[in-house]
Design a protein around this motif. Structure first.
Motif, short mmCIF file in Angstrom:
data_model
loop_
_atom_site.label_atom_id
_atom_site.label_comp_id
_atom_site.label_asym_id
_atom_site.label_seq_id
_atom_site.Cartn_x
_atom_site.Cartn_y
_atom_site.Cartn_z
N VAL A 203 34.69 39.06 65.47
CA VAL A 203 33.39 39.88 65.18
C VAL A 203 32.53 39.61 66.55
CG1 VAL A 203 31.84 37.91 63.76
CG2 VAL A 203 31.75 40.58 63.51
N ILE A 204 32.82 38.40 67.19
CA ILE A 204 31.87 38.05 68.20
C ILE A 204 31.86 39.26 69.34
CG2 ILE A 204 31.70 36.60 70.37
CD1 ILE A 204 32.38 34.63 68.53
N GLY A 205 32.89 40.06 69.64
CA GLY A 205 33.14 41.00 70.59
C GLY A 205 32.15 42.07 70.35
N PRO A 206 32.55 42.84 69.09
CA PRO A 206 31.72 43.85 68.57
C PRO A 206 30.32 43.73 68.62
CG PRO A 206 32.98 43.35 66.86
CD PRO A 206 33.62 42.50 67.95
N TYR A 207 29.88 42.41 68.29
CA TYR A 207 28.35 42.13 68.29
C TYR A 207 27.91 42.13 69.46
CZ TYR A 207 28.19 40.34 63.37
OH TYR A 207 28.09 40.07 61.92
N ILE A 208 28.54 41.66 70.50
CA ILE A 208 27.92 41.48 72.01
C ILE A 208 28.00 42.88 72.45
CG2 ILE A 208 28.77 40.93 74.23
CD1 ILE A 208 29.25 38.31 73.02
N ASP A 209 29.11 43.75 72.27
CA ASP A 209 29.13 45.09 72.63
C ASP A 209 27.91 45.96 72.22
OD1 ASP A 209 31.18 44.84 74.42
OD2 ASP A 209 32.71 45.55 73.06
N MET A 210 27.32 45.50 70.99
CA MET A 210 26.37 46.36 70.21
C MET A 210 25.09 45.73 70.75
SD MET A 210 28.03 46.81 66.45
CE MET A 210 26.67 47.63 65.70
N GLY A 211 25.18 44.70 71.52
CA GLY A 211 23.67 44.12 71.70
C GLY A 211 23.18 43.19 70.82
N ALA A 212 23.95 42.98 69.75
CA ALA A 212 23.54 41.87 68.61
C ALA A 212 23.85 40.58 69.01
CB ALA A 212 24.17 42.30 67.53
N HIS A 213 23.18 39.97 70.06
CA HIS A 213 23.56 38.82 70.69
C HIS A 213 23.11 37.50 69.72
CE1 HIS A 213 23.29 40.48 74.97
NE2 HIS A 213 24.39 40.84 74.43
N ALA A 214 22.28 37.77 68.85
CA ALA A 214 21.86 36.49 68.00
C ALA A 214 22.84 36.58 66.82
CB ALA A 214 20.57 36.82 67.41
N ARG A 215 23.50 37.53 66.54
CA ARG A 215 24.70 37.56 65.46
C ARG A 215 25.81 36.98 66.04
NH1 ARG A 215 25.10 42.18 60.90
NH2 ARG A 215 22.64 42.17 60.35
N ALA A 216 26.05 37.35 67.52
CA ALA A 216 27.39 36.78 68.11
C ALA A 216 27.31 35.38 68.23
CB ALA A 216 27.38 37.54 69.42
N ALA A 217 25.99 34.73 68.62
CA ALA A 217 25.86 33.38 68.83
C ALA A 217 26.07 32.72 67.62
CB ALA A 217 24.35 33.03 69.36
N HIS A 218 25.59 32.97 66.43
CA HIS A 218 25.67 32.57 65.08
C HIS A 218 26.96 32.58 64.67
CE1 HIS A 218 24.31 31.16 61.29
NE2 HIS A 218 24.72 32.20 60.81
N ALA A 219 27.85 33.59 64.83
CA ALA A 219 29.04 33.66 64.64
C ALA A 219 30.03 32.38 65.34
CB ALA A 219 29.86 34.91 65.02
N ALA A 220 29.55 32.49 66.52
CA ALA A 220 30.27 31.59 67.58
C ALA A 220 29.89 30.09 66.98
CB ALA A 220 29.69 31.36 68.96
N GLU A 221 28.63 29.60 66.58
CA GLU A 221 28.34 28.46 66.11
C GLU A 221 29.09 28.28 64.73
OE1 GLU A 221 24.17 26.43 64.15
OE2 GLU A 221 24.16 28.34 65.28
#
Length: 444
Positions: A203-221
């Motif tokens: 889910v990190i990839g689509p989050y970043i492509d959508m500009g949802a960086h906070a969600r991407a960072a949380h998923a990575a954590e």
């Protein structure tokens, strides 16, 4: 399990071949009358009874219940492992042939788990070949076969479907599939670490492509926190490859490069060539963002060569967009324009997000040549592609470029419209239109 009459005939035949009476077969756990009723097909035996009788008859439960020797399923699973190895180290086309043959064999034998594994393999082959509709179909068929299984067992086909939709530019639907599965795992008390790491990484990839960086960072954590509980090194390597994207979005270049180096070492050891090519691709992107253009070109050319050799058309096209941008920044405009124009002319294309990136790049080249009209046409085409896919971060940057171009041409109102569109996509950084973020797992 076969019908009672078929099982009864099988028990009767095997008892006769062993020279056993009904009493000898039945005792001490059952009665001769029970064996007589079973052989007549008048009762459906329980698994416990069949396992007892199989032991007395010197055969396996599987053979007694289905007529298939247990060795057939084992041989099929070993063949599926070989096909996966062919996909990892050889040709996706060759691997697909093996998976199709094994799927037919599993269907003939009625082995649902092995059918699902063959379909997952075919889905992975189709992804590599850029056949996204076919890939989604294989993953969906595998998910249907596993419909009665617990959600962790269905994580792989769900992830496969999401990746197919992501590559097709359907970012929101990819997020929906992954977030729904993550919520189901966490809310249902099925917090399987391997399944969660697989889904959080995806889910990190689509989050970043959508500009949802906070969600991407949380998923990575969350993925990093779960990683020590995961035994599969390739899965952990894939997680590090995706986590690198969040580090890059935060400007943590050294951390991004370190994550990619960890992934690269595992892929090289396991001889996972497509994944290794993705690492070269990502490292080239990191170096380009850091201004190391010569190193970036070298890494991207390695990735392109590896993916071309594997006939991974879609991924190759996407790498070529990144490479063309590096060539433009190096001042090699003709070479960059030729590369990008060629891949847009091909039938498969690089996917909506990367096609938008290709038109953006052609717009930049046209601007640098003083061809304002051509630049505007490419920016407008890119805008349509990115709006359709929901790639919010790229859209905001593109609107700025288009607005600047229109403002320099004296078209102030049109420029303001472009800027407003871009601001709309930047209005709520770190969020999407998908509703609340998935719940976090309950860590012990």
């Amino acid at each position: 399990m076969d019908e009672p009459a078929e099982i009864g005939r099988r028990v009767h035949r095997l008892r006769g071949e062993r020279g056993l009476t009904q009493r000898q077969l039945a005792e001490p756990a059952y009665t001769p009358a029970y064996v007589s009723t079973l052989e007549a097909g008048k009762v459906r035996p329980s698994e416990t009874a069949l396992r007892f009788l199989a032991g007395r008859l010197g055969t396996s439960y599987e053979e007694l219940a289905t007529g298939r020797p247990a060795s057939l399923a084992t041989e099929l699973r070993l063949a599926l492992t070989d096909a996966q190895r062919t996909l990892a180290t050889g040709s996706a086309h060759e691997a697909a042939g093996h998976f199709r043959r094994l799927l037919g064999e599993a269907e003939r034998l009625g082995l649902a788990d092995e059918r699902a594994e063959a379909l997952l393999g075919l889905g992975d082959c189709a992804l590599e070949a850029g056949e996204l509709t076919e890939a989604a179909g294989h993953f969906e068929a595998a998910e249907l076969l596993l419909a009665g299984e617990p959600l962790p067992r269905r994580a792989r086909p769900i992830r496969g479907r999401a990746v197919a939709h992501l590559l097709a530019g359907e970012l929101r639907y990819a997020c929906y599939l992954l977030e729904s599965a993550i919520d189901g795992l966490n809310a249902g008390g099925l917090a399987d670490p391997e399944a969660l790491v697989l889904l959080y990484s995806a889910v990190i990839g689509p989050y970043i492509d959508m500009g949802a960086h906070a969600r991407a960072a949380h998923a990575a954590e969350l993925a990093l926190a779960l990683a020590p509980q995961v035994a599969d090194p390739a899965l952990v390597a894939g997680m590090h490859r995706q986590v690198a994207r969040t580090f890059l979005a935060e400007g943590r270049i050294a951390d991004a490069d370190a994550s990619l180096a960890q992934a690269q070492a595992v892929y090289r050891q396991l001889r996972l060539r497509t994944d290794l090519a993705h690492c070269h691709w990502m490292r080239g992107y990191v170096q380009a963002q850091h201004g190391e253009l010569a190193s970036a070109e070298r890494e991207l050319r390695i990735a392109r060569e590896m993916l071309t050799a594997r006939r991974a058309a879609l991924y190759t096209a996407q790498v070529e967009v990144e490479l063309a941008d590096v060539l433009r920044r190096l001042g090699r405009h003709e070479e960059a324009a030729e590369l990008v124009s060629g891949l847009l002319a091909e039938g498969s294309g690089p996917g909506a997000v990367h096609a938008g990136g290709a038109h953006r790049l052609l717009g930049l080249i046209a601007e640098e040549r003083g061809e304002a009209k051509a630049a505007e046409e490419h920016y407008v085409r890119a805008l349509a592609l990115l709006e359709r896919s929901g790639a919010g971060g790229d859209l905001a940057d593109l609107c700025r470029l288009l607005g600047d171009l229109l403002r320099r041409a004296g078209r102030t109102e049109a420029a303001l419209d472009a800027y407003r569109t871009g601001l709309g996509h930047r209005a709520a950084p770190g969020t999407t239109t998908l509703g609340p973020a998935p719940a976090a797992p309950a860590f012990r």
